[in-house]
Motif scaffolding. Structure first.
Motif, short mmCIF file in Angstrom:
data_model
loop_
_atom_site.label_atom_id
_atom_site.label_comp_id
_atom_site.label_asym_id
_atom_site.label_seq_id
_atom_site.Cartn_x
_atom_site.Cartn_y
_atom_site.Cartn_z
N UNK A 1 18.08 0.75 6.76
CA UNK A 1 18.19 -0.03 5.62
C UNK A 1 18.05 0.86 4.28
N UNK A 2 17.64 2.00 4.29
CA UNK A 2 17.68 2.70 3.37
C UNK A 2 17.74 4.31 3.62
N UNK A 3 18.49 5.39 2.94
CA UNK A 3 18.60 6.59 3.43
C UNK A 3 17.07 7.20 4.12
N UNK A 4 17.14 7.72 5.43
CA UNK A 4 16.16 8.13 5.98
C UNK A 4 15.91 9.61 5.43
N UNK A 5 14.72 10.09 6.09
CA UNK A 5 14.44 11.59 5.98
C UNK A 5 14.93 12.08 7.42
N UNK A 6 15.64 13.20 7.25
CA UNK A 6 16.07 13.92 8.56
C UNK A 6 15.75 15.27 8.84
N UNK A 7 15.30 15.38 10.13
CA UNK A 7 14.76 16.67 10.32
C UNK A 7 15.70 17.39 11.49
N UNK A 8 15.76 18.74 11.66
CA UNK A 8 16.87 19.27 12.67
C UNK A 8 16.20 20.38 13.22
N UNK A 9 16.50 20.64 14.36
CA UNK A 9 15.94 21.67 15.30
C UNK A 9 17.13 22.32 16.23
N UNK A 10 17.30 23.55 16.20
CA UNK A 10 18.42 24.20 17.07
C UNK A 10 17.56 24.42 18.31
N UNK A 11 18.16 23.76 19.35
CA UNK A 11 17.46 23.71 20.68
C UNK A 11 17.86 24.47 21.61
N UNK A 12 18.24 26.05 20.96
CA UNK A 12 18.71 27.06 21.91
C UNK A 12 17.96 28.32 21.37
N UNK A 13 17.55 29.21 22.19
CA UNK A 13 17.00 30.31 21.57
C UNK A 13 17.63 31.45 22.17
N UNK A 14 18.91 31.28 22.50
CA UNK A 14 19.47 32.45 23.34
C UNK A 14 20.43 33.17 22.31
N UNK A 15 20.69 34.23 22.67
CA UNK A 15 21.72 35.11 21.79
C UNK A 15 21.56 35.24 20.31
N UNK A 16 22.72 35.47 19.69
CA UNK A 16 22.68 35.42 18.24
C UNK A 16 21.86 34.22 17.57
N UNK A 17 22.26 33.20 18.15
CA UNK A 17 21.87 31.85 17.70
C UNK A 17 20.37 31.78 17.30
N UNK A 18 19.46 32.42 17.92
CA UNK A 18 18.10 32.56 18.03
C UNK A 18 17.77 32.74 16.72
N UNK B 1 0.86 -1.24 -0.01
CA UNK B 1 -0.18 0.04 -0.06
C UNK B 1 0.83 1.42 0.15
N UNK B 2 0.35 2.30 -0.36
CA UNK B 2 1.16 3.60 -0.62
C UNK B 2 1.77 4.02 0.75
N UNK B 3 1.14 3.65 1.84
CA UNK B 3 1.60 4.21 3.23
C UNK B 3 2.84 3.35 3.72
N UNK B 4 3.29 2.16 2.89
CA UNK B 4 4.51 1.31 3.31
C UNK B 4 5.65 1.78 2.51
N UNK B 5 6.36 2.91 3.25
CA UNK B 5 7.45 3.50 2.58
C UNK B 5 8.91 2.77 2.82
N UNK B 6 9.75 2.88 2.05
CA UNK B 6 11.10 2.39 2.06
C UNK B 6 11.08 0.91 2.75
N UNK B 7 10.42 -0.13 2.06
CA UNK B 7 10.50 -1.30 2.68
C UNK B 7 11.95 -2.08 2.67
N UNK B 8 12.28 -2.78 3.63
CA UNK B 8 13.56 -3.36 3.69
C UNK B 8 13.58 -4.82 3.71
N UNK B 9 14.31 -5.55 3.28
CA UNK B 9 14.49 -7.10 3.74
C UNK B 9 14.66 -7.24 5.23
#
Length: 182
Positions: free
Chosen positions: A125-142, A62-70
């Motif tokens: 088993x296959x390259x995943x999707x990767x999501x990132x988040x800067x877990x700091x709101x301080x200073x210039x990094x915000x 089914x369409x919902x089964x993404x990146x099947x692997x052995x």
């Protein structure tokens, strides 16, 4: 005596027919109706959008089964007509996790961007999707942004950048990440 033998023979015949009907019904999808069970993926047939289980059943994904692997553990369902389908992974294959998370610490001096290589705790088993988040709101990094690139089955490169190429300094700034094949 002769009547009893005929009666007994008829009873035995009825019993045999009932047993045969039950056996055929339990083995024939069109008789017993739909069915489902758990299976293990033995091969992935990407062009046909099917997988083959370790006992040789070809199953449409089914369409919902993404990146099947052995090695994936999947639920498979059979229609009354005998066709097989899978709604997807119940568990990733041995040693695989479908989703992994972590935090990378980045440090830099007088720069407008920073990078680091992140290794996954276990390979996908296959390259995943990767999501990132800067877990700091301080200073210039915000105002900085983050993303992942050079994503493979074993890791990725984390990238953080300042807006408008403004130089700053950061020490152990936490960058959270989530990688998934779901």
């Amino acid at each position: 005596m002769k009547g009893r033998s005929a009666h007994r023979a008829a009873r035995d015949l009825v019993g045999a027919l009932r047993r045969q009907t039950a056996r055929v019904g339990s083995e024939t999808p069109s008789v017993r109706g739909a069915d489902w069970r758990i299976a293990v993926v033995a091969s992935v047939n990407a062009g046909a959008d099917t997988v083959t289980t370790d006992d040789g059943i070809v199953v449409r994904r089914w369409e919902s089964y993404l990146a099947p692997a052995v090695g994936d553990i999947i639920g498979i369902t059979q229609s009354g007509g005998g066709s097989w389908g899978t709604w997807g992974r119940w568990a990733a294959g041995a040693g695989h996790r479908a989703t992994q998370t972590g935090t990378a610490l980045l440090s830099w001096t007088s720069a407008s961007f920073a990078t680091t290589t992140v290794a996954f705790p276990s390979p996908f088993p296959v390259a995943p999707r990767v999501f990132t988040n800067i877990a700091s709101g301080g200073g210039e990094v915000a105002r900085w942004s983050s993303r992942a690139y050079s994503i493979t089955t074993t890791g990725f490169t984390a990238y953080m950048a300042a807006p408008a190429a403004t130089n700053s300094t950061g020490v152990n700034v936490p960058l959270q990440w989530e990688a998934t094949i779901l």
